[in-house]
Design a protein around this motif. Structure first.
Motif, PDB file in Angstrom:
ATOM      1  N   LEU A  76       4.765  40.880 -46.921  1.00 38.74           N
ATOM      2  CA  LEU A  76       5.812  40.074 -47.559  1.00 38.74           C
ATOM      3  C   LEU A  76       7.054  40.906 -47.858  1.00 38.74           C
ATOM      4  O   LEU A  76       8.184  40.432 -47.721  1.00 38.74           O
ATOM      5  CB  LEU A  76       5.273  39.443 -48.839  1.00 38.74           C
ATOM      6  CG  LEU A  76       4.200  38.357 -48.655  1.00 38.74           C
ATOM      7  CD1 LEU A  76       3.569  37.999 -50.003  1.00 38.74           C
ATOM      8  CD2 LEU A  76       4.779  37.119 -47.997  1.00 38.74           C
ATOM      9  N   VAL A  77       6.849  42.162 -48.265  1.00 36.09           N
ATOM     10  CA  VAL A  77       7.994  43.047 -48.532  1.00 36.09           C
ATOM     11  C   VAL A  77       8.685  43.431 -47.224  1.00 36.09           C
ATOM     12  O   VAL A  77       9.921  43.402 -47.118  1.00 36.09           O
ATOM     13  CB  VAL A  77       7.545  44.299 -49.307  1.00 36.09           C
ATOM     14  CG1 VAL A  77       8.670  45.327 -49.382  1.00 36.09           C
ATOM     15  CG2 VAL A  77       7.089  43.914 -50.713  1.00 36.09           C
ATOM     16  N   ARG A 104       9.312  50.532 -52.661  1.00 37.73           N
ATOM     17  CA  ARG A 104      10.322  49.780 -51.901  1.00 37.73           C
ATOM     18  C   ARG A 104      10.904  48.614 -52.693  1.00 37.73           C
ATOM     19  O   ARG A 104      12.012  48.163 -52.403  1.00 37.73           O
ATOM     20  CB  ARG A 104       9.722  49.273 -50.585  1.00 37.73           C
ATOM     21  CG  ARG A 104       9.650  50.353 -49.506  1.00 37.73           C
ATOM     22  CD  ARG A 104       9.106  49.800 -48.220  1.00 37.73           C
ATOM     23  NE  ARG A 104       7.658  49.684 -48.254  1.00 37.73           N
ATOM     24  CZ  ARG A 104       6.941  49.002 -47.371  1.00 37.73           C
ATOM     25  NH1 ARG A 104       7.550  48.325 -46.412  1.00 37.73           N
ATOM     26  NH2 ARG A 104       5.624  48.969 -47.451  1.00 37.73           N
ATOM     27  N   VAL A 105      10.149  48.089 -53.674  1.00 40.01           N
ATOM     28  CA  VAL A 105      10.659  47.024 -54.532  1.00 40.01           C
ATOM     29  C   VAL A 105      10.233  47.326 -55.969  1.00 40.01           C
ATOM     30  O   VAL A 105       9.227  47.999 -56.193  1.00 40.01           O
ATOM     31  CB  VAL A 105      10.125  45.625 -54.116  1.00 40.01           C
ATOM     32  CG1 VAL A 105      10.603  45.257 -52.716  1.00 40.01           C
ATOM     33  CG2 VAL A 105       8.604  45.565 -54.207  1.00 40.01           C
ATOM     34  N   PRO A 106      10.961  46.827 -56.978  1.00 37.44           N
ATOM     35  CA  PRO A 106      10.535  47.029 -58.368  1.00 37.44           C
ATOM     36  C   PRO A 106       9.277  46.227 -58.666  1.00 37.44           C
ATOM     37  O   PRO A 106       9.091  45.125 -58.164  1.00 37.44           O
ATOM     38  CB  PRO A 106      11.735  46.516 -59.178  1.00 37.44           C
ATOM     39  CG  PRO A 106      12.424  45.554 -58.270  1.00 37.44           C
ATOM     40  CD  PRO A 106      12.228  46.081 -56.880  1.00 37.44           C
ATOM     41  N   ARG A 120       7.890  55.566 -58.558  1.00 37.90           N
ATOM     42  CA  ARG A 120       9.225  55.011 -58.357  1.00 37.90           C
ATOM     43  C   ARG A 120       9.168  53.485 -58.416  1.00 37.90           C
ATOM     44  O   ARG A 120       8.377  52.842 -57.743  1.00 37.90           O
ATOM     45  CB  ARG A 120       9.745  55.473 -56.992  1.00 37.90           C
ATOM     46  CG  ARG A 120      11.093  54.949 -56.574  1.00 37.90           C
ATOM     47  CD  ARG A 120      11.534  55.657 -55.298  1.00 37.90           C
ATOM     48  NE  ARG A 120      12.762  55.102 -54.759  1.00 37.90           N
ATOM     49  CZ  ARG A 120      12.813  54.260 -53.719  1.00 37.90           C
ATOM     50  NH1 ARG A 120      11.690  53.896 -53.119  1.00 37.90           N
ATOM     51  NH2 ARG A 120      13.967  53.809 -53.283  1.00 37.90           N
ATOM     52  N   GLY A 121      10.007  52.900 -59.275  1.00 33.60           N
ATOM     53  CA  GLY A 121      10.117  51.450 -59.345  1.00 33.60           C
ATOM     54  C   GLY A 121       8.974  50.738 -60.046  1.00 33.60           C
ATOM     55  O   GLY A 121       8.883  49.512 -59.988  1.00 33.60           O
ATOM     56  N   LEU A 122       8.101  51.472 -60.754  1.00 34.83           N
ATOM     57  CA  LEU A 122       6.939  50.869 -61.408  1.00 34.83           C
ATOM     58  C   LEU A 122       7.112  50.943 -62.923  1.00 34.83           C
ATOM     59  O   LEU A 122       7.411  51.999 -63.473  1.00 34.83           O
ATOM     60  CB  LEU A 122       5.665  51.621 -60.998  1.00 34.83           C
ATOM     61  CG  LEU A 122       4.350  51.168 -61.616  1.00 34.83           C
ATOM     62  CD1 LEU A 122       4.036  49.721 -61.248  1.00 34.83           C
ATOM     63  CD2 LEU A 122       3.211  52.090 -61.178  1.00 34.83           C
ATOM     64  N   SER A 301      21.665  45.006 -59.649  1.00 33.61           N
ATOM     65  CA  SER A 301      21.244  45.257 -58.279  1.00 33.61           C
ATOM     66  C   SER A 301      19.737  45.092 -58.159  1.00 33.61           C
ATOM     67  O   SER A 301      19.002  45.202 -59.150  1.00 33.61           O
ATOM     68  CB  SER A 301      21.633  46.683 -57.875  1.00 33.61           C
ATOM     69  OG  SER A 301      21.087  47.044 -56.629  1.00 33.61           O
ATOM     70  N   LEU A 302      19.268  44.867 -56.916  1.00 30.82           N
ATOM     71  CA  LEU A 302      17.845  44.874 -56.612  1.00 30.82           C
ATOM     72  C   LEU A 302      17.393  46.220 -56.052  1.00 30.82           C
ATOM     73  O   LEU A 302      16.216  46.402 -55.750  1.00 30.82           O
ATOM     74  CB  LEU A 302      17.518  43.767 -55.602  1.00 30.82           C
ATOM     75  CG  LEU A 302      17.508  42.342 -56.169  1.00 30.82           C
ATOM     76  CD1 LEU A 302      17.643  41.325 -55.048  1.00 30.82           C
ATOM     77  CD2 LEU A 302      16.227  42.095 -56.954  1.00 30.82           C
ATOM     78  N   ASP A 303      18.310  47.153 -55.909  1.00 35.64           N
ATOM     79  CA  ASP A 303      17.987  48.470 -55.382  1.00 35.64           C
ATOM     80  C   ASP A 303      17.117  49.245 -56.379  1.00 35.64           C
ATOM     81  O   ASP A 303      17.464  49.383 -57.558  1.00 35.64           O
ATOM     82  CB  ASP A 303      19.274  49.249 -55.115  1.00 35.64           C
ATOM     83  CG  ASP A 303      18.998  50.668 -54.669  1.00 35.64           C
ATOM     84  OD1 ASP A 303      18.524  50.845 -53.533  1.00 35.64           O
ATOM     85  OD2 ASP A 303      19.234  51.589 -55.479  1.00 35.64           O
ATOM     86  N   VAL A 304      15.996  49.756 -55.891  1.00 36.31           N
ATOM     87  CA  VAL A 304      15.019  50.392 -56.781  1.00 36.31           C
ATOM     88  C   VAL A 304      15.593  51.623 -57.472  1.00 36.31           C
ATOM     89  O   VAL A 304      15.402  51.826 -58.681  1.00 36.31           O
ATOM     90  CB  VAL A 304      13.733  50.739 -56.010  1.00 36.31           C
ATOM     91  CG1 VAL A 304      12.784  51.564 -56.882  1.00 36.31           C
ATOM     92  CG2 VAL A 304      13.032  49.471 -55.550  1.00 36.31           C
TER      93      VAL A 304
END
Length: 351
Positions: A76-77, A104-106, A120-122, A301-304
């Motif tokens: 899905l990502v 890659r995603v939050p 990262r992002g968690l 932003s959606l950038d991690v």
């Protein structure tokens, strides 16, 4: 709520959040309330919008094997179908998803967890073992004179690391056992033979229900402190009248603060008086979706990497009150609930 396959096929300008919630397996009883709470959060976020877009939720069954869940999330990502993750589910599922995605995603993870695991992002909303359980252990020592403990959990990462973190705060451990899913009832005899003063239970879902039901049916009555018991689990076991079943959680349905009452009123107003009963695991999904929205708004932003740089200070208000991220975690009071029939009596909040 969007089905994952349908989400792949339908174009959307919305911010799509993958909602990892167990709707099958040992934790399947968590699903209905968690989905409702996430939907409520998404509707409240959409009242303001998010980066000028709407939020849509894509349901992912987190009750399956960790590799299976991670593979679906990864697909899905990779396809761009989802841009963020929120969830309440077992820690082994979280570990598999985080290892595959590599930031890659939050991803906002809601339930109590074993500590560590930063990536990262968690971001974590639940309590670590010492914060969740040490105050309850000290309360039981003072009020129930508990000295000899038996540690019983399911056989995976969360129970083992929780017990490892908390063992030093126990006077004596007289037994320790980890059982596969579906085998909790067979552990009753081993607990009885050890003759503990108290039991720390890191069983989950239906295993926790079945063990407690069998324990009472055997006529055993020592304090049981649960790290994952909530209202649906208590209902599933038919309630408990022993006065010796306890749960330590950040939220209970009976929380009578202004924030708790407001949340319960909004939940009932949206889903009706016969909706699945509010509980900590379900409410955590509300917090997870709201915190994702706060993080994304704060970063713009959606950038991690951008979200990571702006994460400290992200704040939401939930039924627990105000929650603010500091070093990827939040800090709130924990409540000790004692089972009283089909509900919990809240003995004490701990800061």
């Amino acid at each position: 709520m969007v089905d994952p396959l349908e989400a792949r096929l339908l174009p959307s300008s919305a911010v799509r959040i993958g909602l990892i919630v167990p709707v099958s397996g040992v934790l399947g009883l968590v699903g209905p309330c968690a989905i409702n709470c996430a939907l409520l959060a998404a509707e409240e976020v959409n009242g303001r919008g998010l980066l000028g877009r709407r939020v849509e939720l894509v349901l992912i069954d987190g009750g399956r094997a960790p590799r299976e869940v991670a593979a679906e999330v990864g697909g899905l990502v990779a396809s761009g179908t989802i841009q963020a993750l929120a969830g309440t589910h077992a820690s082994d599922v979280r570990v598999a998803v985080v290892d595959l995605l590599r930031g890659r995603v939050p991803f906002v993870y809601a339930p109590p967890y074993e500590g560590g695991g930063q990536a990262r992002g968690l971001y974590f909303l639940g309590e670590t073992p010492v914060r969740q359980l040490r105050p309850a252990i000290e309360w039981l020592r003072a009020h129930r004179r508990t000295r000899r403990w038996f540690l019983l959990g399911n056989d995976y990462v969360w129970p083992r690391l929780v017990n490892g973190a908390i063992r030093g705060y126990l006077d004596q451990v007289v037994g320790e056992s980890y059982v596969p899913h579906g085998a909790a009832v067979a552990a009753v005899e081993g607990v009885r033979a050890a003759r503990p003063d108290a039991i720390l239970l890191t069983l989950i879902g239906s295993d926790l229900v079945r063990f407690n039901r069998a324990f009472v049916q055997e006529g055993l009555a020592v304090p049981r402190l649960c790290a994952a018991l909530e209202e649906h689990g208590l209902l599933g076991m038919g309630g408990d009248e022993t006065g010796e079943l306890f749960a330590s959680m950040g939220y209970f349905h009976g929380l009578d603060t202004d924030a708790g009452l407001s949340f319960a009123e909004r939940y009932t107003g949206r889903f009706g008086p016969h909706a699945p009963l509010l509980n900590a695991h379900g409410h955590g999904c509300y917090e997870a979706v709201m915190m994702l929205a706060s993080l994304i708004r704060r970063a713009g932003s959606l950038d991690v990497d951008t979200i990571d740089r702006h994460a400290d200070g992200a704040t939401i208000t939930s039924a627990r009150g105000e929650l603010t991220l500091v070093d990827r975690q939040v800090r709130q009071r924990v409540h000790l609930g004692r089972a009283d029939g089909l509900s919990f009596f809240l003995e004490k909040p701990f800061h």
